[in-house]
Design a protein around this motif. Structure first.
Motif, PDB file in Angstrom:
ATOM      1  N   HIS A   1       7.624   6.324   4.116  1.00  0.00           N
ATOM      2  CA  HIS A   1       6.329   5.789   4.447  1.00  0.00           C
ATOM      3  C   HIS A   1       5.296   7.067   4.051  1.00  0.00           C
ATOM      4  CE1 HIS A   1       3.086   3.108   5.541  1.00  0.00           C
ATOM      5  NE2 HIS A   1       2.624   4.030   6.519  1.00  0.00           N
TER       6      HIS A   1
ATOM      7  N   HIS B   1       2.658  -0.982   8.222  1.00  0.00           N
ATOM      8  CA  HIS B   1       2.379  -0.490   9.637  1.00  0.00           C
ATOM      9  C   HIS B   1       2.960  -1.682  10.718  1.00  0.00           C
ATOM     10  CE1 HIS B   1      -0.895   2.719   8.695  1.00  0.00           C
ATOM     11  NE2 HIS B   1       0.328   2.966   8.142  1.00  0.00           N
TER      12      HIS B   1
ATOM     13  N   TYR C   1      -2.950   7.370  -0.213  1.00  0.00           N
ATOM     14  CA  TYR C   1      -4.267   7.576   0.214  1.00  0.00           C
ATOM     15  C   TYR C   1      -5.139   8.710   0.048  1.00  0.00           C
ATOM     16  CZ  TYR C   1      -2.737   8.587   4.958  1.00  0.00           C
ATOM     17  OH  TYR C   1      -2.106   9.124   6.131  1.00  0.00           O
TER      18      TYR C   1
ATOM     19  N   HIS D   1       1.336  13.241  11.819  1.00  0.00           N
ATOM     20  CA  HIS D   1       2.523  12.920  11.200  1.00  0.00           C
ATOM     21  C   HIS D   1       3.705  13.984  11.764  1.00  0.00           C
ATOM     22  CE1 HIS D   1       1.032  10.828   7.433  1.00  0.00           C
ATOM     23  NE2 HIS D   1       1.114   9.886   8.466  1.00  0.00           N
TER      24      HIS D   1
ATOM     25  N   ASP E   1       1.643   6.770   2.318  1.00  0.00           N
ATOM     26  CA  ASP E   1       0.562   7.459   2.783  1.00  0.00           C
ATOM     27  C   ASP E   1       0.113   8.507   1.899  1.00  0.00           C
ATOM     28  OD1 ASP E   1       0.859   6.398   5.269  1.00  0.00           O
ATOM     29  OD2 ASP E   1       1.738   7.901   6.593  1.00  0.00           O
TER      30      ASP E   1
ATOM     31  N   HIS F   1      -0.701  -1.635   3.179  1.00  0.00           N
ATOM     32  CA  HIS F   1      -0.489  -0.610   4.116  1.00  0.00           C
ATOM     33  C   HIS F   1      -0.251  -1.306   5.272  1.00  0.00           C
ATOM     34  CE1 HIS F   1      -0.255   3.693   3.999  1.00  0.00           C
ATOM     35  NE2 HIS F   1      -0.165   3.523   5.460  1.00  0.00           N
TER      36      HIS F   1
ATOM     37  N   HIS G   1      -1.563   6.471  15.723  1.00  0.00           N
ATOM     38  CA  HIS G   1      -1.429   7.000  14.507  1.00  0.00           C
ATOM     39  C   HIS G   1      -1.926   6.036  13.358  1.00  0.00           C
ATOM     40  CE1 HIS G   1      -0.940   8.876  10.757  1.00  0.00           C
ATOM     41  NE2 HIS G   1       0.094   8.039  10.443  1.00  0.00           N
ATOM     42  N   PHE G   2      -1.209   4.723  13.411  1.00  0.00           N
ATOM     43  CA  PHE G   2      -1.424   3.724  12.475  1.00  0.00           C
ATOM     44  C   PHE G   2      -2.912   3.447  12.778  1.00  0.00           C
ATOM     45  CE2 PHE G   2       3.214   1.876  12.161  1.00  0.00           C
ATOM     46  CZ  PHE G   2       3.420   3.164  11.391  1.00  0.00           C
TER      47      PHE G   2
ATOM     48  N   GLU H   1      -5.390   5.660  10.867  1.00  0.00           N
ATOM     49  CA  GLU H   1      -5.322   5.580   9.468  1.00  0.00           C
ATOM     50  C   GLU H   1      -6.011   4.215   8.785  1.00  0.00           C
ATOM     51  OE1 GLU H   1      -1.308   5.488   7.633  1.00  0.00           O
ATOM     52  OE2 GLU H   1      -0.971   7.682   8.057  1.00  0.00           O
TER      53      GLU H   1
HETATM   54 FE1  FEO Z   1       0.865   7.630   8.452  1.00  0.00          FE
HETATM   55 FE2  FEO Z   1       0.530   4.890   7.208  1.00  0.00          FE
HETATM   56  O1  FEO Z   1       1.389   6.044   8.326  1.00  0.00           O
END
Ligand code: FEO
Length: 135
Positions: free
Chosen positions: A117, A81, A125, A21, A122, A77, A58-59, A62
């Motif tokens: 987001h 994205h 989670y 992030h 985020d 989620h 990054h997506f 996750e």
């Molecule tokens: Fe950090 Fe769900 O993007």
């Protein structure tokens, strides 16, 4: 002045994902700085391409953890994205085709989307991943 400033209140409690992030915030700021000083289209193309690539990387990180631990809100989620990725890819294509220029409106969209987001979906989670040993 930077468009976005990282704040620990954005932390999701997982170092690897916080680091991602922070990189996204830095790329949005780089794009904003380039826009402000009127950098060339080629430079803007390059920064936006790096932002797009890093966003996808990054997506997918996750989503990999969500799948691995059967995160209950995975579908919603992932949809967020996918919609954002589609939008950024469209910006990238339009910028490349000369149909569009990075504006303050676009920068505000990117900044607001990221803040909302990260602080919303985020952060949810965080405790779930922590329970599975991800910190
Ligand atoms: Fe950090 Fe769900 O993007």
């Amino acid at each position: 002045m930077a468009l976005m400033v990282w704040n620990d209140k954005f932390s999701v409690g997982v170092k690897e994902l916080d680091d991602h992030h922070k990189t996204l915030v830095a790329l949005v700021n780089e794009l904003h700085d380039a826009m402000k000083v009127g950098k060339t289209k080629e430079i803007m193309d390059d920064i936006l391409a790096r932002l797009t690539d890093y966003t996808r990387f990054h997506f997918s990180a996750e989503e990999k953890y969500m799948t691995k631990y059967s995160y209950p809100q995975y579908t919603q989620h992932k949809l967020e994205h996918d919609k954002f990725t589609e939008k950024v890819l469209q910006f990238q294509k339009d910028l490349k085709d000369g149909k569009f220029a990075i504006s303050m409106e676009i920068m505000t969209f990117l900044k607001d989307w990221l803040i909302n987001h990260i602080s919303g979906s985020d952060k949810k989670y965080g405790p779930f991943f922590n329970e599975h040993g991800l910190k």
